[in-house]
Design a protein around this motif. Structure first.
Motif, PDB file in Angstrom:
ATOM      1  N   LYS A  18       0.791  -1.283  -0.057  1.00 43.45           N
ATOM      2  CA  LYS A  18       0.025   0.069   0.107  1.00 43.45           C
ATOM      3  C   LYS A  18       0.888   1.306   0.063  1.00 43.45           C
ATOM      4  N   PRO A  19       2.075   1.260   0.721  1.00 35.67           N
ATOM      5  CA  PRO A  19       2.821   2.478   0.561  1.00 35.67           C
ATOM      6  C   PRO A  19       3.481   2.673  -0.749  1.00 35.67           C
ATOM      7  N   ALA A  20       3.570   1.752  -1.570  1.00 35.24           N
ATOM      8  CA  ALA A  20       4.267   1.728  -2.826  1.00 35.24           C
ATOM      9  C   ALA A  20       4.059   2.798  -3.699  1.00 35.24           C
ATOM     10  N   THR A  21       2.907   3.165  -3.756  1.00 30.31           N
ATOM     11  CA  THR A  21       2.264   4.156  -4.915  1.00 30.31           C
ATOM     12  C   THR A  21       2.754   5.584  -4.416  1.00 30.31           C
ATOM     13  N   GLN A  22       2.253   5.663  -3.115  1.00 35.29           N
ATOM     14  CA  GLN A  22       2.795   7.076  -2.691  1.00 35.29           C
ATOM     15  C   GLN A  22       4.309   7.319  -2.786  1.00 35.29           C
ATOM     16  N   LYS A  23       4.923   6.443  -2.237  1.00 34.86           N
ATOM     17  CA  LYS A  23       6.577   6.409  -2.472  1.00 34.86           C
ATOM     18  C   LYS A  23       6.919   6.692  -3.611  1.00 34.86           C
ATOM     19  N   LYS A  24       6.540   5.955  -4.926  1.00 37.31           N
ATOM     20  CA  LYS A  24       6.873   6.242  -6.349  1.00 37.31           C
ATOM     21  C   LYS A  24       6.559   7.708  -6.770  1.00 37.31           C
ATOM     22  N   LEU A  25       5.321   8.256  -6.121  1.00 39.24           N
ATOM     23  CA  LEU A  25       4.808   9.398  -6.647  1.00 39.24           C
ATOM     24  C   LEU A  25       5.799  10.386  -6.041  1.00 39.24           C
ATOM     25  N   GLU A  66       2.894  10.022 -18.769  1.00 41.92           N
ATOM     26  CA  GLU A  66       1.976   8.921 -18.334  1.00 41.92           C
ATOM     27  C   GLU A  66       2.640   7.915 -18.012  1.00 41.92           C
ATOM     28  N   GLU A  67       3.936   7.191 -18.626  1.00 42.92           N
ATOM     29  CA  GLU A  67       4.561   6.414 -18.376  1.00 42.92           C
ATOM     30  C   GLU A  67       4.890   6.149 -16.760  1.00 42.92           C
ATOM     31  N   ASP A  68       5.502   7.231 -16.149  1.00 44.33           N
ATOM     32  CA  ASP A  68       5.898   7.456 -14.888  1.00 44.33           C
ATOM     33  C   ASP A  68       4.594   7.025 -13.914  1.00 44.33           C
ATOM     34  N   LEU A  69       3.590   7.848 -14.239  1.00 44.57           N
ATOM     35  CA  LEU A  69       2.382   7.656 -13.399  1.00 44.57           C
ATOM     36  C   LEU A  69       1.897   6.502 -13.440  1.00 44.57           C
ATOM     37  N   ILE A  70       1.713   5.663 -14.631  1.00 49.48           N
ATOM     38  CA  ILE A  70       1.154   4.188 -14.707  1.00 49.48           C
ATOM     39  C   ILE A  70       2.024   3.410 -13.860  1.00 49.48           C
ATOM     40  N   GLN A  71       3.211   3.513 -13.905  1.00 49.06           N
ATOM     41  CA  GLN A  71       4.336   2.649 -13.250  1.00 49.06           C
ATOM     42  C   GLN A  71       4.182   2.877 -11.646  1.00 49.06           C
ATOM     43  N   ALA A  72       3.829   4.128 -11.344  1.00 47.42           N
ATOM     44  CA  ALA A  72       3.608   4.434  -9.813  1.00 47.42           C
ATOM     45  C   ALA A  72       2.526   4.054  -9.420  1.00 47.42           C
ATOM     46  N   TRP A  73       1.470   4.209 -10.354  1.00 47.37           N
ATOM     47  CA  TRP A  73      -0.001   3.681  -9.764  1.00 47.37           C
ATOM     48  C   TRP A  73      -0.183   2.354  -9.586  1.00 47.37           C
ATOM     49  N   ASN A  74       0.661   1.463 -10.459  1.00 51.89           N
ATOM     50  CA  ASN A  74       0.416  -0.072 -10.299  1.00 51.89           C
ATOM     51  C   ASN A  74       1.358  -0.566  -9.344  1.00 51.89           C
ATOM     52  N   ALA A  75       2.188   0.101  -8.465  1.00 47.42           N
ATOM     53  CA  ALA A  75       3.463  -0.220  -7.777  1.00 47.42           C
ATOM     54  C   ALA A  75       2.644  -1.005  -6.551  1.00 47.42           C
ATOM     55  N   ILE A  76       1.692  -0.558  -6.306  1.00 44.28           N
ATOM     56  CA  ILE A  76       0.739  -1.123  -5.091  1.00 44.28           C
ATOM     57  C   ILE A  76       0.523  -2.739  -5.235  1.00 44.28           C
ATOM     58  N   LEU A  77       0.598  -2.983  -6.595  1.00 43.69           N
ATOM     59  CA  LEU A  77       0.081  -4.532  -6.828  1.00 43.69           C
ATOM     60  C   LEU A  77       1.086  -5.627  -6.804  1.00 43.69           C
ATOM     61  N   LEU A  78       0.947  -6.648  -5.946  1.00 42.99           N
ATOM     62  CA  LEU A  78       2.013  -7.496  -5.948  1.00 42.99           C
ATOM     63  C   LEU A  78       1.551  -8.914  -6.449  1.00 42.99           C
ATOM     64  N   ASP A  79       1.752 -10.050  -5.793  1.00 44.13           N
ATOM     65  CA  ASP A  79       1.464 -11.406  -6.272  1.00 44.13           C
ATOM     66  C   ASP A  79       0.020 -11.926  -5.869  1.00 44.13           C
ATOM     67  N   PHE A  80      -0.517 -12.974  -6.520  1.00 42.48           N
ATOM     68  CA  PHE A  80      -1.618 -13.620  -6.038  1.00 42.48           C
ATOM     69  C   PHE A  80      -1.173 -15.013  -5.803  1.00 42.48           C
ATOM     70  N   PRO A  81      -1.040 -15.403  -4.704  1.00 44.20           N
ATOM     71  CA  PRO A  81      -0.677 -16.847  -4.349  1.00 44.20           C
ATOM     72  C   PRO A  81      -1.445 -18.005  -4.835  1.00 44.20           C
ATOM     73  N   GLU A  82      -0.918 -18.914  -5.315  1.00 45.69           N
ATOM     74  CA  GLU A  82      -1.537 -20.248  -6.086  1.00 45.69           C
ATOM     75  C   GLU A  82      -2.632 -20.760  -4.817  1.00 45.69           C
ATOM     76  N   HIS A  83      -2.204 -20.904  -3.492  1.00 44.97           N
ATOM     77  CA  HIS A  83      -3.018 -21.441  -2.724  1.00 44.97           C
ATOM     78  C   HIS A  83      -4.436 -20.708  -2.388  1.00 44.97           C
ATOM     79  N   ARG A  84      -4.234 -19.421  -2.683  1.00 48.14           N
ATOM     80  CA  ARG A  84      -5.541 -18.647  -2.572  1.00 48.14           C
ATOM     81  C   ARG A  84      -6.569 -18.974  -3.481  1.00 48.14           C
ATOM     82  N   LEU A  85      -6.073 -19.106  -4.939  1.00 49.36           N
ATOM     83  CA  LEU A  85      -6.829 -19.441  -5.837  1.00 49.36           C
ATOM     84  C   LEU A  85      -7.421 -20.856  -5.744  1.00 49.36           C
ATOM     85  N   ALA A  86      -6.671 -21.851  -5.249  1.00 49.14           N
ATOM     86  CA  ALA A  86      -7.097 -23.242  -5.124  1.00 49.14           C
ATOM     87  C   ALA A  86      -8.180 -23.053  -4.134  1.00 49.14           C
TER      88      ALA A  86
END
Length: 202
Positions: A18-25, A66-86
């Motif tokens: 969650k802090p990643a986007t504001q950090k990038k901004l 645009e490129e910098d904003l999108i990179q910063a905006w999506n920095a919040i998103l990480l992985d989706f563990p397979e065990h949760r999908l299962a």
């Protein structure tokens, strides 16, 4: 008896930083979040402005590309563990519960997720739910009461038979005021796969 389960998305299924986007901004010179920025965030999250308009706001008023904003905006998103999908797939095969997703999100985040996961995995995930509610598609956002009322009424759900999981306290508090049973999940100590062991779920 619980018959319906409504899930949040971030920090319930997909991990977030969650802090990643504001950090990038901040690295781009945006050290403070103004009231105007918050208003733009909420408008974008409710689909009131397009991605193009969202990007243009930062380009014209903040000097962010645009490129910098999108990179910063999506920095919040990480992985989706397979065990949760299962876990979700197994739960969806159990006809004991109606499953719904209710997420505050936006077009840029969903586009990143589809590209990162691949369409097959994303569609498998989405297909586990009877309804898949994204704030920017329905024009409503948590914790506003009307978003919970909308989901209950559209699907003829009884609040006392419905269980809502979200990592944000104000979101679960708002749902609970309507009589919905809730789990304010802590992503640092809890995992959605432990749902069936929750005392207030039984």
């Amino acid at each position: 008896m619980i018959k319906n389960i409504i899930f949040d998305f971030g920090d319930v299924f997909i991990n977030l930083d969650k802090p990643a986007t504001q950090k990038k901004l901040s690295e781009l010179g945006l050290n403070e979040v103004s009231e105007e920025q918050i208003r733009i965030y909420y408008q974008y999250e409710k689909g009131e402005i397009t991605t193009q308009e969202f990007v243009r706001f930062f380009e014209e008023s903040k000097g962010v590309s645009e490129e910098d904003l999108i990179q910063a905006w999506n920095a919040i998103l990480l992985d989706f563990p397979e065990h949760r999908l299962a876990f979700l797939k197994k739960l969806s095969e159990n006809s004991d519960y109606r499953l719904f997703l209710l997420s505050n999100t936006n077009d840029l985040h969903i586009s990143w997720i589809i590209e990162d996961w691949g369409e097959k995995r994303y569609n498998t995930f989405r297909g586990c739910f009877e309804k898949f509610y994204l704030s920017h598609e329905i024009g409503l956002r948590k914790p506003n009461t009307n978003i919970y009322e909308f989901v209950l009424e559209e699907n003829s759900l009884q609040a006392e038979e419905t269980y809502f999981i979200d990592d944000t306290q104000e979101n679960t508090d708002a749902a609970n005021k309507l009589g919905i049973k809730v789990w304010n999940i802590n992503p640092e100590t809890d995992d959605i796969t432990n749902l069936m062991h929750r005392k207030n779920f039984l």
